[in-house]
Scaffold this active site. Structure first.
Site, PDB file in Angstrom:
ATOM      1  CG  LEU A 193      -2.161  -0.713   1.202  1.00 28.22           C
ATOM      2  CD1 LEU A 193      -2.971  -0.559   2.257  1.00 28.22           C
ATOM      3  CD2 LEU A 193      -3.020  -0.338   0.312  1.00 28.22           C
ATOM      4  CB  THR A 234     -15.643   2.324   4.789  1.00 23.33           C
ATOM      5  OG1 THR A 234     -16.915   1.248   5.742  1.00 23.33           O
ATOM      6  CG2 THR A 234     -15.939   3.550   4.605  1.00 23.33           C
ATOM      7  CB  THR A 260     -10.703   0.986   6.528  1.00 28.57           C
ATOM      8  OG1 THR A 260     -10.173   0.558   5.361  1.00 28.57           O
ATOM      9  CG2 THR A 260      -9.877   1.445   7.487  1.00 28.57           C
ATOM     10  CE  LYS A 316     -20.237   2.483   6.083  1.00 27.66           C
ATOM     11  NZ  LYS A 316     -20.887   1.856   5.229  1.00 27.66           N
ATOM     12  N   GLY A 318      23.692  -7.458 -10.774  1.00 22.85           N
ATOM     13  CA  GLY A 318      23.329  -9.098 -10.350  1.00 22.85           C
ATOM     14  C   GLY A 318      23.975  -9.572  -9.912  1.00 22.85           C
ATOM     15  CB  CYS A 349      28.045  -3.951  -9.773  1.00 16.14           C
ATOM     16  SG  CYS A 349      27.845  -4.777  -8.421  1.00 16.14           S
ATOM     17  CG  HIS A 381      25.741  -0.602  -5.919  1.00 13.24           C
ATOM     18  ND1 HIS A 381      25.155  -0.822  -7.031  1.00 13.24           N
ATOM     19  CD2 HIS A 381      26.613  -1.920  -5.624  1.00 13.24           C
ATOM     20  CE1 HIS A 381      25.171  -2.748  -7.138  1.00 13.24           C
ATOM     21  NE2 HIS A 381      26.038  -3.085  -6.353  1.00 13.24           N
ATOM     22  CD  GLU A 391      22.693   1.664  -7.479  1.00 14.93           C
ATOM     23  OE1 GLU A 391      22.620   0.577  -7.132  1.00 14.93           O
ATOM     24  OE2 GLU A 391      23.491   2.119  -8.064  1.00 14.93           O
TER      25      GLU A 391
END
Length: 557
Positions: free
Chosen positions: A14, A188, A191, A223, A353, A380, A506, A508
């Site tokens: 989520l 709802t 939830t 609600k 990788g 890498c 790396h 990044e």
């Protein structure tokens, strides 16, 4: 010290990590000092041995910790520099508890989830509770509420709130409010049930972050407020963003989340200064130009497998007021050649990788970029396959390879260090963490970095075989960065190419929205020049060097 706990319900994925990171952005914009941490319920000690197809990328910290990719969001969205204390798994907890029991630390007591496991969890929170450094600690609990493996974490939070006082804690629950198309209605009930499960365990959320495809109308908010026992203004809408994840802090601010949290924690702060963040988002959303970049990898079906790379490209492109059109290329599809798939791109990036699958396709991609003078950035393994390609096709070392791919190869231009040859365990057995790199003067690398020494994060096991250095250098293969003692190759480039750079580390993992990493920034600048028809070498790039403090460096062998 104030504490925020972020839990999630209904389904996974989520965006708890993005939500926690975005809240960190907003609180820092209010001049608060923020620390973030992630608790993961899985029994792995860390994600280092987990398949990218299942877990996404492994994010590496300065101290060499292999962690969950959400810590990448934390560092990119805030000024935090995290350590292994900011990521905790059930595997680490149980390992610690069992070792204590074996040593006799519990003095013969029966070892149980409560109090021994929960005490370890609480201790990890307290380790970050340094009021001289932070005002707020945000802790994300991985998994989904109700999962059996997550119960000790929820129980530990319940106990922790009793110890520090409820006035110092905010419980924030990220949940799903699905839209049922056939009924034309937001529902709802998921939830409600998720919050009910949380309350059964002993936690009452004060804030609901409602992920949804459609806006929440007033009736839906009322609600949720009534059935979940949350005040209506604390029902926060978090819609899917239209363009980029960097819009999330702005949308949550528009919903009033940061002010709400400050009110609940009794924090008096100035209004947030989001000017720089808004400017960055504007450049990402509405760039004046675009460039097409090929990423040639082996985990292309899982977007999170190269998450930090994609974000680093976005940061660098935004600094050039440019948008990125990514072309994701499966390395296995290039086994017979790369011409058809790479002829329309302005830059080729090959990420890291493990394993032989797709290696020949990556080698072909590196060859195509070299021969067609297309800007190339190898990270890498991307540096290693470029080395193999150059050795084979320019230096005439026909059997050149890596011992990772062929352990009995007669010309291992990439091989294990002597001290790695006896390693059998896979977990945390690589060269990990932040190491210094000495940059050779007069090289493109020096122009890119604007410095002769930088520090970068590593995660690899195989190295360039220095026996081949002189032979390859004579043909134009330049080792432009090494370890301070000169024994390890860290950075390579081609002498007669506009931008062909490979690094053993790396980069990044050190890029941020308004501070793109120099190698990525240089790569995008070169790609734009290539796209405009200029294939001459880059002469200069203005950069701020990447550096860390001495105490954050992993010690050299």
């Amino acid at each position: 010290m104030k504490y925020i706990f972020v839990t999630g319900g209904v389904v996974s994925s989520l965006g708890k990590g993005l939500t926690a990171a975005s809240l960190g952005t907003l609180l820092e914009a209010r001049a608060l000092r923020v620390a973030l941490q992630k608790f993961d319920p899985y029994l792995n000690v860390d994600p280092g041995t987990m398949n990218p197809f299942q877990h996404g990328e492994v994010y590496v910290l300065n101290d060499g910790a292999e962690t969950d990719l959400d810590l990448g969001h934390y560092e990119r969205f805030t000024n935090c520099v995290l350590t292994r204390h900011n990521n905790l798994t059930s595997g680490q907890i149980y390992e610690t508890v069992i070792l204590k029991e074996r040593r006799g630390d519990y003095l013969g007591k029966t070892v149980q989830v409560i109090p021994h496991v929960t005490d370890e969890i609480k201790d990890r929170i307290r380790k970050l509770s340094d009021e001289t450094k932070y005002d707020v600690v945000i802790t994300e609990i991985g998994g989904t509420t109700g999962d059996i493996e997550g119960l000790p974490f929820i129980e530990a939070i319940r106990q922790f709130i009793l110890e520090v006082g409820p006035e110092n804690v905010v419980n924030m629950h990220v949940t799903l409010v699905p839209y049922i198309k056939a009924a034309h209605e937001l529902k709802t009930k998921p939830t409600q049930q998720s919050v009910a499960k949380l309350r059964e365990i002993g936690l009452q959320p004060q804030v609901l972050i409602c992920r949804s495809e459609r806006p929440l109308d007033r009736d839906v908010r009322r609600k949720l407020s009534m059935f979940c026992s949350v005040v209506e203004k604390a029902v926060i809408e978090e819609l899917d963003v239209e363009h980029t994840i960097y819009e999330v802090p702005l949308t949550l601010h528009a919903e009033g989340l940061d002010q709400l949290v400050c009110d609940l924690l009794h924090l008096e702060t100035p209004a947030p200064d989001l000017k720089d963040w808004r400017n960055f988002v504007e450049r990402v959303v509405s760039p004046s130009k675009r460039v097409k970049i090929a990423v040639v990898g082996k985990y292309m079906d899982v977007r999170d497998a190269y998450k930090s790379i994609y974000e680093s490209l976005t940061h660098a492109a935004a600094s050039e007021d440019c948008g990125i059109d990514l072309k994701l290329v499966d390395a296995e599809s290039l086994a017979d050649g790369a011409d058809d798939q790479l002829e329309d791109v302005a830059g080729v990036l090959i990420p890291g990788g493990f394993g032989v699958r797709g290696a020949e396709g990556k080698i072909n991609a590196a060859r195509y970029a070299r021969e067609h003078r297309i800007p190339y950035l190898g990270l890498c393994l991307g540096m290693q396959v470029a080395t193999i390609e150059f050795a084979r096709n320019v230096c005439g070392i026909k059997d050149a390879n890596s011992t990772e791919f062929d352990k009995d190869n007669p010309d291992p231009v990439i091989s294990l260090l002597e001290e790695q040859r006896g390693v059998r365990n896979k977990g945390a057995s690589m060269r990990l963490g932040t190491w210094p790199t000495k940059i050779a003067s007069g090289t493109l690398a020096e122009k890119i970095y604007g410095n002769t020494e930088v520090t970068e994060r590593h995660r690899h096991r195989y190295e360039f075989n220095m026996k081949y250095r002189d032979r390859m250098n004579a043909k134009g293969f330049v080792i432009s960065g090494t370890s301070p003692d000169g024994t390890l190759a860290e950075l390579i480039e081609l002498r007669d190419h506009p931008y062909f750079v490979g690094c053993q580390y790396h980069p990044e993992f050190q890029s941020k929205p308004n501070k793109p990493h120099p190698l990525f920034k240089g790569f995008i600048a070169a790609a734009l020049a290539y796209q405009a028809g200029d294939k001459k070498p880059i002469t200069t790039i203005e950069q701020t060097p990447i550096s860390v403090s001495d105490e954050q460096l992993v010690l050299q062998r």
